[in-house]
Design a protein around this motif. Structure first.
Motif, PDB file in Angstrom:
ATOM      1  N   SER A 148       1.005  -1.092  -0.425  1.00 41.80           N
ATOM      2  CA  SER A 148       0.156  -0.527  -0.228  1.00 41.80           C
ATOM      3  C   SER A 148       1.203   1.056   0.244  1.00 41.80           C
ATOM      4  N   GLY A 149       1.396   1.470  -1.563  1.00 41.67           N
ATOM      5  CA  GLY A 149       2.447   2.524  -1.308  1.00 41.67           C
ATOM      6  C   GLY A 149       3.677   2.336  -0.976  1.00 41.67           C
ATOM      7  N   PRO A 150       4.021   3.486  -0.788  1.00 44.22           N
ATOM      8  CA  PRO A 150       5.471   3.396  -0.757  1.00 44.22           C
ATOM      9  C   PRO A 150       6.293   2.877   0.347  1.00 44.22           C
ATOM     10  N   ALA A 151       7.565   2.002   0.389  1.00 40.12           N
ATOM     11  CA  ALA A 151       7.394   1.067   1.151  1.00 40.12           C
ATOM     12  C   ALA A 151       8.404   1.967   2.427  1.00 40.12           C
ATOM     13  N   PRO A 152       8.248   1.697   3.555  1.00 36.75           N
ATOM     14  CA  PRO A 152       8.390   2.656   4.660  1.00 36.75           C
ATOM     15  C   PRO A 152      10.300   2.951   5.053  1.00 36.75           C
ATOM     16  N   ARG A 153      10.367   4.244   4.990  1.00 36.16           N
ATOM     17  CA  ARG A 153      11.371   4.950   5.791  1.00 36.16           C
ATOM     18  C   ARG A 153      12.259   4.365   6.850  1.00 36.16           C
ATOM     19  N   ILE A 154      13.389   3.916   6.806  1.00 33.45           N
ATOM     20  CA  ILE A 154      14.325   2.889   8.325  1.00 33.45           C
ATOM     21  C   ILE A 154      14.983   4.249   8.915  1.00 33.45           C
ATOM     22  N   LEU A 155      14.288   4.675   9.929  1.00 36.14           N
ATOM     23  CA  LEU A 155      14.412   5.232  11.054  1.00 36.14           C
ATOM     24  C   LEU A 155      15.867   5.170  11.693  1.00 36.14           C
ATOM     25  N   THR A 156      17.467   5.361  11.973  1.00 40.33           N
ATOM     26  CA  THR A 156      17.696   4.177  12.848  1.00 40.33           C
ATOM     27  C   THR A 156      18.111   5.157  14.259  1.00 40.33           C
ATOM     28  N   LEU A 157      18.099   5.185  15.033  1.00 38.53           N
ATOM     29  CA  LEU A 157      18.658   5.511  16.311  1.00 38.53           C
ATOM     30  C   LEU A 157      19.906   5.052  17.158  1.00 38.53           C
ATOM     31  N   MET A 158      20.484   5.774  17.451  1.00 30.44           N
ATOM     32  CA  MET A 158      22.113   4.826  18.626  1.00 30.44           C
ATOM     33  C   MET A 158      21.826   5.575  19.303  1.00 30.44           C
ATOM     34  N   THR A 159      21.645   4.677  19.888  1.00 28.29           N
ATOM     35  CA  THR A 159      22.154   4.983  22.006  1.00 28.29           C
ATOM     36  C   THR A 159      22.353   3.405  23.023  1.00 28.29           C
ATOM     37  N   HIS A 160      22.578   4.014  24.050  1.00 28.35           N
ATOM     38  CA  HIS A 160      22.734   2.906  25.101  1.00 28.35           C
ATOM     39  C   HIS A 160      22.672   1.942  24.945  1.00 28.35           C
ATOM     40  N   ASP A 161      22.862   1.100  26.162  1.00 22.88           N
ATOM     41  CA  ASP A 161      21.869  -0.599  26.453  1.00 22.88           C
ATOM     42  C   ASP A 161      21.052  -0.725  26.929  1.00 22.88           C
ATOM     43  N   SER A 162      20.633   0.605  27.486  1.00 22.52           N
ATOM     44  CA  SER A 162      19.655   1.050  28.760  1.00 22.52           C
ATOM     45  C   SER A 162      18.668   1.428  28.342  1.00 22.52           C
ATOM     46  N   PHE A 163      18.757   1.870  27.073  1.00 21.93           N
ATOM     47  CA  PHE A 163      17.529   2.199  26.036  1.00 21.93           C
ATOM     48  C   PHE A 163      16.134   2.033  25.965  1.00 21.93           C
ATOM     49  N   ALA A 164      14.985   2.627  26.229  1.00 22.07           N
ATOM     50  CA  ALA A 164      13.670   0.869  26.253  1.00 22.07           C
ATOM     51  C   ALA A 164      12.378   2.173  25.462  1.00 22.07           C
ATOM     52  N   ALA A 165      11.538   2.007  25.662  1.00 22.06           N
ATOM     53  CA  ALA A 165      10.505   2.479  25.027  1.00 22.06           C
ATOM     54  C   ALA A 165       9.494   1.430  24.538  1.00 22.06           C
ATOM     55  N   SER A 166       8.348   1.626  25.037  1.00 21.98           N
ATOM     56  CA  SER A 166       7.265   0.674  24.642  1.00 21.98           C
ATOM     57  C   SER A 166       7.159   0.423  23.324  1.00 21.98           C
ATOM     58  N   GLU A 167       6.872  -0.743  22.862  1.00 28.87           N
ATOM     59  CA  GLU A 167       6.397  -1.359  21.507  1.00 28.87           C
ATOM     60  C   GLU A 167       5.306  -0.527  20.922  1.00 28.87           C
TER      61      GLU A 167
END
Length: 359
Positions: A33-52
């Motif tokens: 359905s339309g163009p393919a999603p673009r990829i956003l890369t986040l570089m971070t430390h091992d303790s990073f967390a965010a809910s799905e």
């Protein structure tokens, strides 16, 4: 050859149909359905967390896929980002704190972005006037104590840093090595802010004489050496975070309604760590990276932060969970040192501390 076998009127109709078909846009393949999603890369430390669910919210709104590139602790991650200057490994970096802020800015790897969401971020958290690194969250490193241990021994918990060198607290404290641990470094900086650059080493030598234990990292100090929370060690005092009691209740999954540990928050002795995010210079996804920065500063992401990373949201409009309001009160007067001073003196302070405490 087709023209020989068809009546003129039928041939005309067929030619119209073929012409329309040739001009029509190509149909989207099944399942897309339309163009393919673009990829956003986040570089971070091992303790990073965010809910799905929060990550998916950004992906759906921006037709993007978020890739999380964890690169060890914050210092190691920053080193990798600096080494890849000019050819960044990611679009956005998150996890620089105020102990590494000047080094990160002086490296020249971040580009300015004055997000409109900064209007909701307190000015005292905004340490870069050029908007290369924007504040996302903050937390406080302080002393935690085992409530039951002190109650059983009928000894009052210490109330100041000065108390810790008294005979009553001999052999009770475990700290983290500031050369290998982020909270350890924060506690060292708190002592420098509290006692001053000329007097902090004398206090640390007093701790050494009072049998302080120096652990390499927070996990060993908190879970192995500390007697409180889920620790099974002999020491009822530990350098940890002001949010540790709230985390203790949260992760008990209903077994606890109040924490077994408490905070000790003496005036001017709890170091505030601020974490920042910035757009890496050279990203091919500059517009998407800016949208991610805005998203990290938005109330939706900010309200996800406390129970994911157990720090406080930078956005003043974000609501705190009840656990934070009950068991993670903010220190009234935290320790403070200018980021530039930390950058200039950090290595010298660490060398002096190592000589005074470990040798």
């Amino acid at each position: 050859m087709l023209k020989q076998f068809l009546p003129t009127s039928l041939l005309a109709v067929l030619l119209v149909v073929l012409t329309v078909a040739a001009c029509a846009p190509a149909t989207t393949p099944p399942g897309t359905s339309g163009p393919a999603p673009r990829i956003l890369t986040l570089m971070t430390h091992d303790s990073f967390a965010a809910s799905e669910a929060i990550i998916k919210q950004f992906e759906a709104a921006n037709n993007a896929t978020v890739k999380i590139l964890k690169a060890n602790d914050a210092g190691s991650a920053l080193n990798q980002a600096i080494l890849s200057k000019g050819n960044p490994l990611a679009d956005v970096f998150f996890g620089v704190d105020n102990t590494f802020l000047s080094r990160a800015l002086n490296s020249g790897i971040f580009e300015p972005y004055p997000s409109p969401l900064l209007a909701d971020i307190p000015a005292d958290l905004q340490l870069d006037p050029e908007f290369r690194l924007l504040p996302v969250d903050f937390g406080f490193v302080c002393l935690n104590y085992d409530k039951q241990w002190f109650a059983d021994k009928q000894i009052p918990a210490p109330q100041t840093l000065e108390d810790l060198v008294k005979p009553a607290y001999k052999g009770l404290l475990v700290v983290e090595n500031p050369a290998t641990s982020s909270p350890g470094l924060a506690f060292l900086l708190a002592s420098i802010a509290h006692f001053g650059p000329d007097n902090y080493l004398a206090w640390w030598q007093g701790l050494r004489a009072n049998d302080v234990l120096v652990s390499d990292g927070w996990e060993d100090a908190y879970y192995t050496q500390f007697s409180g929370s889920s620790g099974k060690g002999p020491r009822p005092l530990v350098v940890s975070y002001a949010t540790s009691p709230a985390a203790e209740v949260y992760f008990s999954e209903g077994a606890l309604t109040t924490p077994l540990t408490g905070n000790i928050l003496p005036a001017g002795a709890s170091f505030r760590q601020i974490e920042f995010a910035g757009i890496l210079k050279g990203t091919p996804n500059r517009d998407l990276a800016a949208k991610w920065i805005d998203f990290m500063l938005s109330p939706a992401f900010q309200e996800d932060i406390p129970l994911q990373m157990f720090v406080y949201p930078a956005n003043r409009t974000a609501r705190l969970p009840d656990l934070f309001q009950q068991f993670a009160l903010l220190p009234e007067t935290p320790a403070s040192l200018p980021a530039e001073t930390i950058s200039q003196q950090r290595e010298a302070w660490l060398d002096a501390w190592t000589t005074a405490v470990l040798r």
